[in-house]
Design a protein around this motif. Sequence first.
Motif, mmCIF file in Angstrom:
data_model
loop_
_atom_site.group_PDB
_atom_site.id
_atom_site.type_symbol
_atom_site.label_atom_id
_atom_site.label_comp_id
_atom_site.label_asym_id
_atom_site.label_seq_id
_atom_site.Cartn_x
_atom_site.Cartn_y
_atom_site.Cartn_z
ATOM 1 N N GLY A 190 0.814 -1.221 0.000
ATOM 2 C CA GLY A 190 0.000 0.000 0.000
ATOM 3 C C GLY A 190 0.840 1.260 0.000
ATOM 4 O O GLY A 190 0.631 2.172 -0.821
ATOM 5 N N ILE A 191 1.798 1.338 0.912
ATOM 6 C CA ILE A 191 2.652 2.529 0.988
ATOM 7 C C ILE A 191 3.570 2.615 -0.223
ATOM 8 O O ILE A 191 3.859 3.709 -0.723
ATOM 9 C CB ILE A 191 3.462 2.529 2.301
ATOM 10 N N GLY A 192 4.048 1.452 -0.716
ATOM 11 C CA GLY A 192 4.872 1.465 -1.922
ATOM 12 C C GLY A 192 4.119 2.029 -3.106
ATOM 13 O O GLY A 192 4.657 2.816 -3.890
ATOM 14 N N LEU A 193 2.844 1.641 -3.247
ATOM 15 C CA LEU A 193 2.004 2.166 -4.319
ATOM 16 C C LEU A 193 1.818 3.675 -4.176
ATOM 17 O O LEU A 193 1.977 4.436 -5.140
ATOM 18 C CB LEU A 193 0.644 1.459 -4.295
ATOM 19 N N PHE A 194 1.503 4.115 -2.969
ATOM 20 C CA PHE A 194 1.313 5.549 -2.713
ATOM 21 C C PHE A 194 2.592 6.328 -2.972
ATOM 22 O O PHE A 194 2.572 7.395 -3.594
ATOM 23 C CB PHE A 194 0.849 5.759 -1.271
ATOM 24 N N MET A 195 3.721 5.793 -2.498
ATOM 25 C CA MET A 195 4.998 6.487 -2.661
ATOM 26 C C MET A 195 5.362 6.631 -4.131
ATOM 27 O O MET A 195 5.851 7.683 -4.573
ATOM 28 C CB MET A 195 6.094 5.721 -1.920
ATOM 29 N N LEU A 232 13.217 6.411 -0.271
ATOM 30 C CA LEU A 232 12.143 6.858 0.617
ATOM 31 C C LEU A 232 11.227 5.701 0.996
ATOM 32 O O LEU A 232 10.780 5.604 2.148
ATOM 33 C CB LEU A 232 11.329 7.963 -0.066
ATOM 34 N N ALA A 233 10.943 4.833 0.012
ATOM 35 C CA ALA A 233 10.026 3.717 0.270
ATOM 36 C C ALA A 233 10.603 2.745 1.300
ATOM 37 O O ALA A 233 9.910 2.336 2.238
ATOM 38 C CB ALA A 233 9.702 2.984 -1.038
ATOM 39 N N VAL A 234 11.865 2.366 1.128
ATOM 40 C CA VAL A 234 12.445 1.400 2.067
ATOM 41 C C VAL A 234 12.693 2.028 3.437
ATOM 42 O O VAL A 234 12.727 1.326 4.451
ATOM 43 C CB VAL A 234 13.759 0.797 1.513
ATOM 44 N N THR A 235 12.842 3.352 3.474
ATOM 45 C CA THR A 235 13.026 4.036 4.760
ATOM 46 C C THR A 235 11.799 3.871 5.645
ATOM 47 O O THR A 235 11.913 3.748 6.872
ATOM 48 C CB THR A 235 13.322 5.528 4.532
ATOM 49 N N VAL A 236 10.621 3.850 5.027
ATOM 50 C CA VAL A 236 9.385 3.667 5.799
ATOM 51 C C VAL A 236 8.914 2.210 5.735
ATOM 52 O O VAL A 236 7.748 1.912 5.959
ATOM 53 C CB VAL A 236 8.270 4.616 5.295
ATOM 54 N N HIS A 237 9.857 1.295 5.403
ATOM 55 C CA HIS A 237 9.602 -0.156 5.403
ATOM 56 C C HIS A 237 8.478 -0.568 4.447
ATOM 57 O O HIS A 237 7.644 -1.402 4.788
ATOM 58 C CB HIS A 237 9.284 -0.630 6.830
#
Length: 491
Positions: A190-195, A232-237
């Motif tokens: 979900g966050i990866g898609l948003f990012m 940025l994506a991997v920073t927020v896991h």
Amino acid sequence: MTHLADNIILVLAALMLVGVLSTKFSTRFGMPALVLFIAAGMVLSRFVFFNNASLTQVAGIFALIVILFEGGMQTSMKDIRPIIAPALSLATVGVLLTTAIVGIFARLVLDVPWAESLLFGAIVGSTDAAAVFSVLGGKNIDKRLTSTLEAESGSNDPMAVFLTVSLIEWIQHPNTAVWSLMLSFIWEMGIGLFMGIAVGKLAVYLINRINLDSTGLYPVMAIGFAVLTYGLAVTVHSSGLLAVYIMGLTLGNSELMYHRTIMNFNHGFAWMMQIAMFTLLGLLVFPDELTEIAWQGLLLSVILMLVARPVGVFLSLLFSRFSLREKTLISWAGLRGAVPIVLATYPLLAGLPQGQLFFNVVFFVVLTSAVIQGTTISPLASRLKLVGKDDAQPSLMELVALGKTDSEFNHIAIDKHMPIAGMQIAQMGLPDDILFTAIIRNKSIVTPHGSTVIEPGDTVYVLSPKSKRDEMRSIFRSGKGKAAESNIPMV
């Protein structure tokens, strides 16, 4: 030290040139170029000792960022929108089924615990877009099929990464709750898609509004945003690879300045990263160790190609509108490539007892998949009657750039001492097959007509047959179509 550096530079130059030339070989024989790059690395391993899995993993991830970004930019939303559901089913359900089936057989063949056998299944669970399209690129396969394979390859890598990392964590910490892994999966995707969407929109906004001193900086800026997206994506896991693919998809389907320049740069850079990545991966393998696990690797490769992949495809596409023939081709087009080998470095770095065994077997599986499936995909597509006549007309620039025509473009800077300076085009007596296509004057484009006057300082773009190159140049030397001794500044 200087001598060593010079030798390394010489070897790198040879690898790049051989890598570029090998693409012609791979296209002719239907074999993915990655096989040749890996083979080059394995040959070098005879002379250079290299066992730095950490460096290989970093280089592999960076290469995947570039490759997925380029793949996302080339993907048309118009093409994948009708097949998004089956593609996502292949990328999720298909990968899970492949992981489970390969894991079951790996438990028997490799004689490892269940958790480790499932880890092996997860590592080989994703397909490789670059390998598939290096084979199918010259074939006129149904657009729905190619779009499905493209979307699956771009979106199943994050699933394989998640399963690999989660299983390693489960092996190292057996008390990890399954529900926490499921929540982690939802968060990562979900966050990866948003990012990817957010950074993609920001990149489009800035690229379209910032004025850089050189057009060559815009592709560098785009690559910078792709790497930033992953970071940025991997920073927020969350899933960095999914974010990069979506970010590229956002850029590629937006109104973007210097779109063609960015695409061309990405394409060349992605090839260079593939050469570097697969050569490094080849260096990390010792051929003598491959012979020790040859029968296990071959058996698991056959199981993957003939059992796991087809079962995963047919079950995940159970409610789709693909025909039996189309599902068969999709099953056979599931080539393994960069991602499984990069993921195979994760158990090595995690210090798992079976890390080296897994890396060698995965390496063998990828090689056999590329050689066996890669050389037979095109004949299978023809036999299944899924190859049609290519009616698509390439663009003028594509024909010239790819050398598929007898004509060529030249752009010539007009000097005040040239005889044609100050002449009208109609006065030059140009042959019918030598055409002025554009004139750059004071940073503006002038459309050439018969009455257009060629002025000093102009840059003239000329389309002419290659066979009349000397005649074309003679026009600029004499103004009357006859050769003179002076040189034309070709830019």
